[in-house]
Scaffold this motif. Sequence first.
Motif, PDB file in Angstrom:
ATOM      1  N   ARG A  32       0.833  -1.198   0.000  1.00 32.89           N
ATOM      2  CA  ARG A  32       0.000   0.000   0.000  1.00 32.89           C
ATOM      3  C   ARG A  32       0.868   1.249   0.000  1.00 32.89           C
ATOM      4  O   ARG A  32       0.630   2.191  -0.757  1.00 32.89           O
ATOM      5  CB  ARG A  32      -0.927   0.010   1.218  1.00 32.89           C
ATOM      6  CG  ARG A  32      -1.917   1.184   1.203  1.00 32.89           C
ATOM      7  CD  ARG A  32      -2.476   1.493   2.576  1.00 32.89           C
ATOM      8  NE  ARG A  32      -1.507   1.988   3.509  1.00 32.89           N
ATOM      9  CZ  ARG A  32      -1.082   3.270   3.557  1.00 32.89           C
ATOM     10  NH1 ARG A  32      -1.513   4.151   2.702  1.00 32.89           N
ATOM     11  NH2 ARG A  32      -0.196   3.640   4.467  1.00 32.89           N
ATOM     12  N   VAL A  33       1.886   1.256   0.824  1.00 31.51           N
ATOM     13  CA  VAL A  33       2.790   2.407   0.884  1.00 31.51           C
ATOM     14  C   VAL A  33       3.542   2.556  -0.433  1.00 31.51           C
ATOM     15  O   VAL A  33       3.712   3.677  -0.928  1.00 31.51           O
ATOM     16  CB  VAL A  33       3.776   2.282   2.068  1.00 31.51           C
ATOM     17  CG1 VAL A  33       4.848   3.354   2.000  1.00 31.51           C
ATOM     18  CG2 VAL A  33       3.030   2.365   3.382  1.00 31.51           C
ATOM     19  N   ALA A  35       2.563   1.759  -3.409  1.00 29.77           N
ATOM     20  CA  ALA A  35       1.647   2.332  -4.401  1.00 29.77           C
ATOM     21  C   ALA A  35       1.421   3.819  -4.137  1.00 29.77           C
ATOM     22  O   ALA A  35       1.439   4.638  -5.063  1.00 29.77           O
ATOM     23  CB  ALA A  35       0.317   1.581  -4.371  1.00 29.77           C
ATOM     24  N   GLU A  36       1.227   4.173  -2.879  1.00 31.40           N
ATOM     25  CA  GLU A  36       0.996   5.572  -2.516  1.00 31.40           C
ATOM     26  C   GLU A  36       2.214   6.439  -2.840  1.00 31.40           C
ATOM     27  O   GLU A  36       2.081   7.516  -3.419  1.00 31.40           O
ATOM     28  CB  GLU A  36       0.685   5.641  -1.016  1.00 31.40           C
ATOM     29  CG  GLU A  36       0.360   7.015  -0.504  1.00 31.40           C
ATOM     30  CD  GLU A  36       0.078   6.973   0.985  1.00 31.40           C
ATOM     31  OE1 GLU A  36       1.040   7.067   1.777  1.00 31.40           O
ATOM     32  OE2 GLU A  36      -1.098   6.814   1.351  1.00 31.40           O
ATOM     33  N   GLU A  37       3.395   5.973  -2.481  1.00 36.70           N
ATOM     34  CA  GLU A  37       4.614   6.741  -2.747  1.00 36.70           C
ATOM     35  C   GLU A  37       4.903   6.826  -4.239  1.00 36.70           C
ATOM     36  O   GLU A  37       5.394   7.853  -4.723  1.00 36.70           O
ATOM     37  CB  GLU A  37       5.800   6.136  -1.991  1.00 36.70           C
ATOM     38  CG  GLU A  37       5.695   6.259  -0.487  1.00 36.70           C
ATOM     39  CD  GLU A  37       5.664   7.704  -0.005  1.00 36.70           C
ATOM     40  OE1 GLU A  37       6.447   8.540  -0.491  1.00 36.70           O
ATOM     41  OE2 GLU A  37       4.828   8.009   0.879  1.00 36.70           O
ATOM     42  N   SER A  38       4.615   5.771  -4.980  1.00 29.52           N
ATOM     43  CA  SER A  38       4.784   5.807  -6.443  1.00 29.52           C
ATOM     44  C   SER A  38       3.871   6.856  -7.056  1.00 29.52           C
ATOM     45  O   SER A  38       4.280   7.618  -7.939  1.00 29.52           O
ATOM     46  CB  SER A  38       4.471   4.445  -7.051  1.00 29.52           C
ATOM     47  OG  SER A  38       5.381   3.484  -6.592  1.00 29.52           O
ATOM     48  N   TYR A  39       2.656   6.904  -6.585  1.00 36.84           N
ATOM     49  CA  TYR A  39       1.709   7.912  -7.068  1.00 36.84           C
ATOM     50  C   TYR A  39       2.247   9.319  -6.816  1.00 36.84           C
ATOM     51  O   TYR A  39       2.199  10.187  -7.692  1.00 36.84           O
ATOM     52  CB  TYR A  39       0.350   7.724  -6.385  1.00 36.84           C
ATOM     53  CG  TYR A  39      -0.594   8.873  -6.625  1.00 36.84           C
ATOM     54  CD1 TYR A  39      -1.238   9.015  -7.849  1.00 36.84           C
ATOM     55  CD2 TYR A  39      -0.816   9.823  -5.638  1.00 36.84           C
ATOM     56  CE1 TYR A  39      -2.093  10.084  -8.079  1.00 36.84           C
ATOM     57  CE2 TYR A  39      -1.668  10.885  -5.853  1.00 36.84           C
ATOM     58  CZ  TYR A  39      -2.308  11.011  -7.075  1.00 36.84           C
ATOM     59  OH  TYR A  39      -3.154  12.070  -7.297  1.00 36.84           O
ATOM     60  N   HIS A  40       2.775   9.552  -5.610  1.00 37.59           N
ATOM     61  CA  HIS A  40       3.304  10.878  -5.281  1.00 37.59           C
ATOM     62  C   HIS A  40       4.502  11.240  -6.167  1.00 37.59           C
ATOM     63  O   HIS A  40       4.628  12.391  -6.596  1.00 37.59           O
ATOM     64  CB  HIS A  40       3.687  10.964  -3.804  1.00 37.59           C
ATOM     65  CG  HIS A  40       2.518  10.955  -2.871  1.00 37.59           C
ATOM     66  ND1 HIS A  40       1.475  11.852  -2.961  1.00 37.59           N
ATOM     67  CD2 HIS A  40       2.215  10.145  -1.834  1.00 37.59           C
ATOM     68  CE1 HIS A  40       0.584  11.599  -2.022  1.00 37.59           C
ATOM     69  NE2 HIS A  40       1.004  10.562  -1.329  1.00 37.59           N
ATOM     70  N   GLU A  62       5.224   0.621   7.999  1.00 37.47           N
ATOM     71  CA  GLU A  62       3.820   0.219   7.811  1.00 37.47           C
ATOM     72  C   GLU A  62       3.681  -1.296   7.750  1.00 37.47           C
ATOM     73  O   GLU A  62       2.742  -1.857   8.319  1.00 37.47           O
ATOM     74  CB  GLU A  62       3.260   0.835   6.523  1.00 37.47           C
ATOM     75  CG  GLU A  62       2.966   2.293   6.611  1.00 37.47           C
ATOM     76  CD  GLU A  62       1.707   2.605   7.376  1.00 37.47           C
ATOM     77  OE1 GLU A  62       0.667   1.954   7.142  1.00 37.47           O
ATOM     78  OE2 GLU A  62       1.755   3.515   8.211  1.00 37.47           O
TER      79      GLU A  62
END
Length: 135
Positions: A32-33, A35-40, A62
């Motif tokens: 999850r992290v 994916a979130e960091e890749s998005y950012h 996490e």
Amino acid sequence: MPTVDVFIDMGHPLLNRTVDGFLKIGAVGAARVAAEESYHCIRKGSVSSDNFEHALKKMCREGATWGTVAGVYVGMEYGIERVRGRKDWKNAMIGGALTGALLSAAKNNNRDKIVADALTGGAIATASVFVNRLI
């Protein structure tokens, strides 16, 4: 649907299930992290070694947090199942409540918060069993 199964024999079913829950759910938290960091990074349009290091630390943190919660819950549920001698939704409810109370008590000493977290843990665990049976 493809599955990934990792088995580490710890010598006892309780430990096996606890480690299995830690690894599987910990991997979900880390993913999850990621994916979130890749998005950012995509949104900013840049990737640096600092961003990568920050993401990696956050993934580990996490993953360990999610894995710990899952490991405690799985161990509690298995223990309750062994004590009661039955495999039903009540094990999930009791295991979730004990997990919520234990993890809450480790963070704070507010009795009302511990009770609320125990109720939440029991409710989430029970709901997950019922939803899982619907699927």
